[in-house]
Write a protein that holds these residues in place. Structure first.
Motif, mmCIF file in Angstrom:
data_model
loop_
_atom_site.group_PDB
_atom_site.id
_atom_site.type_symbol
_atom_site.label_atom_id
_atom_site.label_comp_id
_atom_site.label_asym_id
_atom_site.label_seq_id
_atom_site.Cartn_x
_atom_site.Cartn_y
_atom_site.Cartn_z
ATOM 1 N N LEU A 35 0.773 -1.268 0.047
ATOM 2 C CA LEU A 35 -0.134 -0.032 0.211
ATOM 3 C C LEU A 35 0.815 1.325 -0.081
ATOM 4 N N GLU A 36 1.960 1.212 1.043
ATOM 5 C CA GLU A 36 2.756 2.557 1.161
ATOM 6 C C GLU A 36 3.525 2.980 0.189
ATOM 7 N N ARG A 37 3.884 1.485 -0.850
ATOM 8 C CA ARG A 37 4.688 1.641 -2.196
ATOM 9 C C ARG A 37 3.617 2.051 -3.257
ATOM 10 N N ASN A 38 2.552 2.369 -2.881
ATOM 11 C CA ASN A 38 1.412 2.494 -4.128
ATOM 12 C C ASN A 38 1.532 1.688 -5.220
ATOM 13 N N GLU A 39 1.567 0.155 -4.849
ATOM 14 C CA GLU A 39 1.403 -0.844 -5.852
ATOM 15 C C GLU A 39 0.304 -1.426 -5.895
ATOM 16 N N ILE A 40 -0.651 -0.971 -5.067
ATOM 17 C CA ILE A 40 -1.931 -1.564 -5.207
ATOM 18 C C ILE A 40 -2.998 -0.595 -5.951
ATOM 19 N N TYR A 41 -3.805 -0.965 -6.742
ATOM 20 C CA TYR A 41 -4.686 0.008 -7.775
ATOM 21 C C TYR A 41 -5.890 -0.910 -8.246
ATOM 22 N N LEU A 42 -6.755 0.186 -8.707
ATOM 23 C CA LEU A 42 -8.060 -0.490 -8.857
ATOM 24 C C LEU A 42 -8.146 -0.230 -10.480
ATOM 25 N N VAL A 43 -8.859 -1.300 -11.002
ATOM 26 C CA VAL A 43 -9.409 -1.427 -12.389
ATOM 27 C C VAL A 43 -10.838 -1.458 -12.269
ATOM 28 N N GLU A 59 -17.596 -2.227 -11.737
ATOM 29 C CA GLU A 59 -17.199 -2.853 -10.469
ATOM 30 C C GLU A 59 -15.753 -2.552 -10.388
ATOM 31 N N ALA A 60 -15.297 -2.226 -9.166
ATOM 32 C CA ALA A 60 -14.010 -2.067 -8.898
ATOM 33 C C ALA A 60 -13.440 -3.255 -8.563
ATOM 34 N N LEU A 61 -12.192 -3.621 -9.398
ATOM 35 C CA LEU A 61 -11.458 -4.842 -9.206
ATOM 36 C C LEU A 61 -9.970 -4.397 -8.728
ATOM 37 N N VAL A 62 -9.585 -4.908 -7.946
ATOM 38 C CA VAL A 62 -8.106 -4.681 -7.226
ATOM 39 C C VAL A 62 -6.997 -5.457 -7.999
ATOM 40 N N ARG A 63 -5.862 -4.670 -8.056
ATOM 41 C CA ARG A 63 -4.736 -5.376 -8.669
ATOM 42 C C ARG A 63 -3.511 -4.867 -8.027
ATOM 43 N N TRP A 64 -2.621 -5.653 -7.848
ATOM 44 C CA TRP A 64 -0.963 -5.498 -7.225
ATOM 45 C C TRP A 64 -0.010 -5.816 -8.146
ATOM 46 N N LYS A 65 0.460 -4.532 -8.406
ATOM 47 C CA LYS A 65 1.701 -4.613 -9.439
ATOM 48 C C LYS A 65 2.876 -4.627 -8.705
ATOM 49 N N GLN A 66 3.704 -5.864 -8.457
ATOM 50 C CA GLN A 66 4.873 -5.859 -7.594
ATOM 51 C C GLN A 66 5.903 -6.066 -8.457
ATOM 52 N N LYS A 67 7.131 -5.447 -8.065
ATOM 53 C CA LYS A 67 8.277 -5.364 -8.878
ATOM 54 C C LYS A 67 8.685 -6.508 -9.611
ATOM 55 N N GLN A 68 8.861 -7.781 -8.630
ATOM 56 C CA GLN A 68 9.496 -8.709 -9.167
ATOM 57 C C GLN A 68 8.510 -9.709 -10.020
ATOM 58 N N LEU A 69 7.177 -9.523 -9.560
ATOM 59 C CA LEU A 69 6.242 -10.844 -10.032
ATOM 60 C C LEU A 69 5.397 -10.335 -11.093
ATOM 61 N N GLY A 70 5.430 -8.801 -11.468
ATOM 62 C CA GLY A 70 4.484 -8.138 -12.112
ATOM 63 C C GLY A 70 3.101 -8.259 -11.629
ATOM 64 N N VAL A 71 2.054 -7.929 -12.396
ATOM 65 C CA VAL A 71 0.649 -7.779 -11.781
ATOM 66 C C VAL A 71 0.135 -9.044 -11.230
ATOM 67 N N ILE A 72 -0.465 -8.980 -10.202
ATOM 68 C CA ILE A 72 -0.969 -10.270 -9.302
ATOM 69 C C ILE A 72 -2.367 -10.372 -9.264
ATOM 70 N N SER A 73 -3.171 -11.199 -9.314
ATOM 71 C CA SER A 73 -4.486 -11.255 -9.576
ATOM 72 C C SER A 73 -4.909 -11.346 -8.144
ATOM 73 N N PRO A 74 -6.048 -10.817 -7.862
ATOM 74 C CA PRO A 74 -6.709 -10.500 -6.621
ATOM 75 C C PRO A 74 -7.152 -11.902 -5.995
ATOM 76 N N SER A 75 -7.263 -12.959 -6.800
ATOM 77 C CA SER A 75 -7.550 -14.473 -6.332
ATOM 78 C C SER A 75 -6.307 -14.890 -5.734
ATOM 79 N N GLU A 76 -5.138 -14.400 -6.203
ATOM 80 C CA GLU A 76 -3.908 -14.914 -5.560
ATOM 81 C C GLU A 76 -3.587 -14.243 -4.062
ATOM 82 N N PHE A 77 -3.720 -12.882 -4.208
ATOM 83 C CA PHE A 77 -2.979 -12.025 -2.873
ATOM 84 C C PHE A 77 -4.114 -11.745 -1.978
ATOM 85 N N ILE A 78 -5.454 -11.786 -2.317
ATOM 86 C CA ILE A 78 -6.482 -11.305 -1.210
ATOM 87 C C ILE A 78 -6.582 -12.398 -0.427
ATOM 88 N N PRO A 79 -6.496 -13.933 -0.623
ATOM 89 C CA PRO A 79 -6.571 -15.095 0.387
ATOM 90 C C PRO A 79 -5.227 -14.546 1.239
#
Ligand code: C2E
Ligand code: MG
Ligand code: MG
Ligand code: MG
Length: 283
Positions: A35-43, A59-79
């Motif tokens: 969050l503090e790195r501004n890597e979380i965003y919405l589409v 519908e707001a859908l969350v995304r996480w763009k991580q430096k090493q892994l790229g864009v990670i889907s919410p079904s992976e990181f929300i759990p």
């Protein structure tokens, strides 16, 4: 020969397992600061009224763009976020950001657009959930009558009495309520009358079977009929082609969402999308 290929398969499996494990570790180690790195965003994924072909909500859908892994889907990181408790600040951030963006959309020429937000079970089940929502509404000064929360059967059923209380309070704030992934959770339908719901979202697994399986056609028809008898609206999600769209229209489905007419869009592309949207596009 058999032994050889067996070992190969084992190694393959092992490497795959290893990769998944390190991916999970990278996610765990970095989620805390995402969050503090501004890597979380919405589409935002548009929803169309099946009768008028107008875009009525997103519908707001969350995304996480991580430096090493790229864009990670919410079904992976929300759990993962739910396991670690990190979901609370993330979920509050999502809801606040969606409310702020909705205000912008209203100011930019779409004053009637509604916003759907997926709610985390862990956040919902916190004692102060409703208060945290009320705080966000006050802070952002958004009109709650244009907000819709997407819940799942499995998050509201286990503590049904407490859930009813919370849902009633959310309704009093003006928020509309949907059941997401409808048809994949509990088999008991008694809750449909108990909870103050507005919309059922037919799970995309039924929609994707519409062309090939007459069983899925029957299920979708039955859900729509039942929902309308209960004075609920129906959204079909995962609509990918014209045949599915036409079937759903014929069956009086109220709203349509899917890659057939749009992918989820970043905020800065939404306004252009609304402007170029041709209501006659498939009539
Ligand atoms: P969901 O709420 O049921 O969202 C629908 C998912 O289906 C989204 O995937 C969307 O991109 C995808 N989808 C929509 N139309 C089509 C289509 O026509 N074809 C196909 N193949 N897929 C389609 P996404 O964004 O990866 O989200 C997956 C799930 O993660 C969501 O399922 C929801 O349960 C959860 N999620 C997403 N955003 C959030 C969020 O902001 N907060 C929380 N708590 N959960 C979220
Ligand atoms: Mg959803
Ligand atoms: Mg769904
Ligand atoms: Mg889902």
């Amino acid at each position: 020969e058999a032994k050889y290929s067996g070992r190969n398969q084992y190694e393959l499996y092992h490497t795959e397992m290893h990769r998944n494990e390190s991916k999970k570790m990278i996610m765990e180690n970095n989620l805390r600061r995402a969050l503090e790195r501004n890597e979380i965003y919405l589409v935002y994924h548009p929803v169309m009224d099946a009768n008028t072909n107008e875009i009525v909500s997103v519908e707001a859908l969350v995304r996480w763009k991580q430096k090493q892994l790229g864009v990670i889907s919410p079904s992976e990181f929300i759990p993962l976020a739910e396991e670690s408790g990190l979901i609370i600040p993330i979920s509050e951030w999502i809801i606040q950001k969606a409310c702020e963006d909705l205000k912008m959309i209203h100011l930019q020429g779409k004053p009637k657009l509604r916003m759907s937000i997926n709610i985390s079970a862990i956040h919902f089940n916190q004692e102060n959930f409703v208060k945290s929502i009320d705080d966000i509404i006050q802070k952002t000064n958004v009109n709650p009558n244009y907000i819709n929360f997407e819940l799942t059967e499995s998050m509201i059923m286990p503590k049904a009495n407490e859930s009813v209380d919370k849902l009633v309070k959310l309704k009093q704030l003006g928020i509309k309520l949907s059941i997401d992934d409808f048809g994949t959770g509990y088999s008991s339908l008694s809750y449909l009358n108990r909870f103050p719901l507005d919309i059922l979202k037919i799970d995309k697994s039924f929609v994707s079977g519409l062309l090939n399986y007459k069983e899925d056609c029957s299920i979708v028809e039955a859900i729509i009929t039942m929902a309308h008898r209960l004075h609920l609206k129906v959204i079909a999600e995962g609509v990918e082609n014209k045949k599915q769209y036409e079937f759903l229209k014929k069956e009086n489905c109220d709203y349509i969402q899917g890659f057939y007419f749009s992918k989820p869009l970043p905020f800065h592309k939404l306004i252009t999308f609304f402007e170029s949207w041709d209501q006659e596009f498939i009539k």
